[in-house]
Design an enzyme around this catalytic site. Structure first.
Site, short mmCIF file in Angstrom:
data_model
loop_
_atom_site.label_atom_id
_atom_site.label_comp_id
_atom_site.label_asym_id
_atom_site.label_seq_id
_atom_site.Cartn_x
_atom_site.Cartn_y
_atom_site.Cartn_z
N ASP A 122 2.63 -0.11 -3.02
CA ASP A 122 3.54 0.38 -3.34
C ASP A 122 5.27 0.84 -4.26
OD1 ASP A 122 4.03 -1.24 -0.89
OD2 ASP A 122 3.40 -3.06 -2.12
N ASP A 140 7.68 -0.51 4.31
CA ASP A 140 7.62 -1.51 4.36
C ASP A 140 9.59 -1.71 4.80
OD1 ASP A 140 5.26 -2.37 3.94
OD2 ASP A 140 5.42 -2.66 1.92
#
Length: 162
Positions: A122, A140
């Site tokens: 991330d 995402d």
């Protein structure tokens, strides 16, 4: 599923997965783990994070074996369900098919990370003051956008009978 719908799925998925994996590779090779680069001071950083959990750190506290099994199983199941739904709707619901392709690609993008690292890279870190939204990535984002499209179709009864 007709050829056009299949091409749409492959094209959208390939673009999203490639963008997801390329941005993750760039972050991993450019930033040391937990390093941040301010992009918009007080609001947005690029931060290299390895997320062992799911959305919002879900299951992060469980053992690596449990997490890996759970997320590989769930991600694979979701990807298969999305493909099934895509096959049933792509010819008649073009916008929905783009949303489903985005969800599929996002699931696959994060699944690749789970296979490779046992966790997900991330790096998009938004915050206001001391409040940080959980970091996320391109996969995402694709899942979120795809879900917005899907929910829109469900709410406004634009999903065909399955």
């Amino acid at each position: 599923m007709n050829t056009r719908a299949l091409v749409r799925l492959c094209l959208v998925s390939t673009i999203i997965i490639a963008l997801d994996q390329a941005t993750k590779a760039l972050v991993a090779t450019t930033l040391v783990l937990h390093e941040s680069i301010p992009v918009i001071h007080g609001f947005f950083n690029l931060t290299h994070i390895m997320n062992p959990g799911g959305a919002f750190g879900l299951f992060a506290g469980h053992s690596p074996e449990v997490r890996k099994f759970f997320f590989l199983f769930v991600s694979s199941l979701v990807a298969l369900m999305i493909l099934w739904l895509y096959q049933r709707t792509a010819q008649t619901h073009r916008v929905l098919s783009f949303g489903l392709a985005a969800i599929f690609a996002g699931a696959v993008g994060n699944l690749i990370d789970r296979f490779r690292f046992g966790m997900v890279v991330d790096f998009l870190d938004f915050y206001l003051g001391a409040y940080h939204w959980p970091a996320f990535n391109v996969a995402d984002s694709a899942i979120t956008i795809g879900m917005v499209v899907f929910v829109y179709h469900v709410i406004f009864n634009k999903v065909p009978d399955l």
